[in-house]
Design an enzyme around this catalytic site. Structure first.
Site, short mmCIF file in Angstrom:
data_model
loop_
_atom_site.label_atom_id
_atom_site.label_comp_id
_atom_site.label_asym_id
_atom_site.label_seq_id
_atom_site.Cartn_x
_atom_site.Cartn_y
_atom_site.Cartn_z
N GLY A 186 0.83 -1.21 0.00
CA GLY A 186 0.00 0.00 0.00
C GLY A 186 0.85 1.25 0.00
O GLY A 186 2.08 1.20 0.18
N GLY A 215 1.75 5.26 -4.10
CA GLY A 215 1.58 6.45 -4.93
C GLY A 215 0.54 6.20 -6.02
O GLY A 215 0.57 6.83 -7.08
N LYS A 216 -0.40 5.29 -5.72
CA LYS A 216 -1.44 4.95 -6.71
C LYS A 216 -2.27 6.18 -7.08
O LYS A 216 -2.59 6.39 -8.24
CB LYS A 216 -2.38 3.87 -6.13
CG LYS A 216 -1.68 2.56 -5.80
CD LYS A 216 -2.62 1.57 -5.14
CE LYS A 216 -3.07 1.95 -3.76
NZ LYS A 216 -2.01 1.94 -2.73
N HIS A 218 -5.38 8.28 -0.35
CA HIS A 218 -4.60 8.63 -1.55
C HIS A 218 -4.40 10.14 -1.57
O HIS A 218 -5.36 10.90 -1.53
CB HIS A 218 -5.34 8.20 -2.82
CG HIS A 218 -5.76 6.77 -2.79
ND1 HIS A 218 -4.89 5.75 -2.55
CD2 HIS A 218 -6.97 6.19 -2.95
CE1 HIS A 218 -5.53 4.60 -2.58
NE2 HIS A 218 -6.80 4.83 -2.81
N GLN A 233 -5.05 -0.24 -1.29
CA GLN A 233 -4.09 -1.08 -0.57
C GLN A 233 -3.02 -1.61 -1.54
O GLN A 233 -2.73 -0.96 -2.52
CB GLN A 233 -4.81 -2.24 0.15
CG GLN A 233 -5.68 -1.81 1.33
CD GLN A 233 -7.03 -1.25 0.94
OE1 GLN A 233 -7.75 -1.83 0.15
NE2 GLN A 233 -7.39 -0.13 1.50
N LYS A 273 8.52 7.83 -6.49
CA LYS A 273 9.39 8.33 -5.42
C LYS A 273 10.88 8.05 -5.65
O LYS A 273 11.63 7.88 -4.69
CB LYS A 273 8.89 7.81 -4.07
CG LYS A 273 7.43 8.20 -3.81
CD LYS A 273 6.95 7.94 -2.42
CE LYS A 273 6.97 9.15 -1.55
NZ LYS A 273 6.10 9.07 -0.37
N ASP A 296 12.93 10.16 -6.59
CA ASP A 296 13.62 11.33 -6.05
C ASP A 296 14.06 11.14 -4.59
O ASP A 296 15.05 11.72 -4.15
CB ASP A 296 12.71 12.57 -6.16
CG ASP A 296 11.34 12.34 -5.51
OD1 ASP A 296 10.67 11.36 -5.89
OD2 ASP A 296 10.95 13.11 -4.62
#
Ligand code: GDP
Ligand code: IMO
Ligand code: MG
Length: 438
Positions: A12, A15-16, A41, A222, A329, A331
């Site tokens: 989970g 970054g969905k 989210h 999730q 992510k 970065d």
């Protein structure tokens, strides 16, 4: 037209929401199939942060219909407050922008009480305390209240009485407040009246949209490893989070699905208890949590952080038939050196290439790491050639180990901070020439 399923390929919070919002530019319908307000989210558009728990992440795009499917468990008070918040911010101007299945189950206050009180037990799994497990228990026991019942006083009264009678011994044992049926009836029928314009047969609506050739996105909540059947049981949620769950929860056949995109964070996180072989209890874990702002958007809990776990990703990929990945992510890893990648596990004398689901084996595995050179801080780029060479190597190595291409790479929370290699809703021409592994 395309039908694409998006799943979280870890535990989970991959970054969905960001990816769904980004890809929804060319989509007409976004549908959620399972879970409830346990999801959180965060979507950042134009520097402004929006958080959604129940409404799908397509809500910020005009012309998109958001669907809450049959397999969901819906806390109607949270839903109403989300509707108000998004309307207040100028979104969802038409009632037809939202479809709520009449057959989705309702989370009642006694479900949340049960979840909260069970979480006081030292052996508790660390749920979000949103009543998710108990609502699915009522559903499986066939005593649950459904959204359609909220629109019919007589039916609601009967369903509520039946459910409260069924869980009364548990409520008493836990020391939960005794539900005030008259009060609940008044409050929830009033909520039902407000939800009335949105309540429809979601499965049929989706069927019509797909038949009309629309682009449709099925948004997973999730992550695959939290799946009730195929996850790290009992440290899982109570719904089907694999791509197959989309068909069951939305009432569509598997033949309508064109592709499955798995969202994977460049490292691993988990909230709540449960096995996490690559967890870092040191400064690096702390750094990932701080730089990645890894605090739950539903509960505010600090997320446990660790290195990217390829055996776990391989399992998620297999369980969901994922055919492309989106990396988020990236970065956050800048400035770390080395960056460690768990490529397999050692279990006694054996080497395992996939996360084992037997609890004893899972407790005993030791990660085998490959160390990769790090890279310095770097702003988002729109061409992969502009990524630092070490970052490119990291991405290429993941792709090679899992055997899947990346469709996009995210380097910041905003829409523009994304390198889109291949839009799954434009399979023919692609967003950029190329495709395949980075
Ligand atoms: P979800 O539950 O899978 O939708 O993920 P969450 O929203 O719970 O957590 C992901 C967090 O990371 C959110 O705060 C996003 O705004 C943020 N985020 C998403 N993609 C990126 C990225 O590429 N870089 C950074 N730094 N943050 C991101
Ligand atoms: P999104 O959609 C991360 C976890 C909880 C707990 C377990 C069971 O934001 O990725 P539950 O309340 O579902 O009974 O809790 O599942 N969990 C999540 N972890 N992201 C989520 O959703 C989660 N939804 C549930 O922390 O370990
Ligand atoms: Mg989340």
């Amino acid at each position: 037209m395309s039908v694409v399923v998006i799943v979280g390929a870890q535990w989970g919070d991959e970054g969905k929401g960001k990816v769904v919002d980004l890809l929804t530019e060319r989509v007409q319908v976004v549908a959620r199939w399972g879970g409830g307000a346990n999801a959180g989210h965060t979507i950042v558009v134009g520097g402004k942060k929006h958080v959604t728990h129940l409404i799908p992440s397509g809500i910020l795009r005009s012309g998109v219909t958001c669907v809450l499917g049959e397999g969901m468990v819906i806390d109607p008070q949270t839903l109403l407050s989300e509707i108000r918040t998004f309307r207040g911010a100028g979104f969802m101007s038409r009632d037809s922008d939202l479809v709520v299945s009449g057959r989705a189950h309702v989370t009642m206050p006694h479900h949340a009480d049960m979840d909260r009180l069970r979480e006081q037990h030292p052996e508790a799994i660390g749920s979000t305390k949103r009543g998710i497990g108990p609502t699915y228990e009522s559903k499986a026991a066939r005593t649950g209240v459904r959204v359609g019942d909220l629109l019919r006083p007589e039916r609601f009264r009967k369903a509520l009485t039946r459910d409260v009678e069924s869980v009364a011994p548990t409520l008493e044992r836990l020391g939960a407040p005794v539900p005030d049926l008259a009060r609940l009836e008044k409050d929830f029928l009033a909520i039902g009246d407000q939800l009335r314009p949105f309540v429809k047969d979601a499965s049929r609506f989706l069927h019509e949209q797909i038949r009309a050739g629309k682009n449709v996105l099925f948004e997973g909540a999730q992550g695959v490893l939290l799946d009730i059947d195929h996850g790290t049981y009992p440290f899982v949620t109570s719904s089907s989070t694999t791509a197959g769950g989309a068909c069951a929860g939305l009432g569509v056949g598997p033949t309508v699905v064109d592709s499955v995109l798995g969202i994977v964070k460049a490292y691993a996180t988990r909230v709540g208890r449960g096995p996490f072989p690559t967890e870092l209890d040191d400064n690096v874990g702390q750094r990932l949590r701080e730089v990645g702002a890894e605090f739950g958007s539903t509960t505010g809990r600090p997320r446990r952080c660790g290195w990217l776990d390829i055996p776990a990703l391989r399992l998620a990929t297999r369980l969901s038939g994922i055919d492309a990945l989106a990396l988020t992510k990236l970065d956050v890893l800048a400035g770390l050196d080395p960056i460690r990648l768990c490529v397999a596990y050692r279990l006694g004398t054996q080497t395992l290439d996939e996360l084992p689901l037997d609890p004893d084996d899972l407790a005993a595995v030791e990660p085998i790491y490959e160390d990769m050179p790090g890279w310095d801080s770097q702003g988002p780029v729109s061409r992969e050639e502009d990524l630092p060479p070490a970052a490119r190597r990291y991405v290429a190595r993941i792709s090679e180990l899992v055997g899947l291409p990346f469709a996009l790479i995210s380097m910041g929370p905003g829409r523009e901070e994304t390198l889109l290699k291949r839009d799954p809703f434009r399979p023919a021409d692609g967003a950029q020439a190329g495709g395949g592994a980075v």
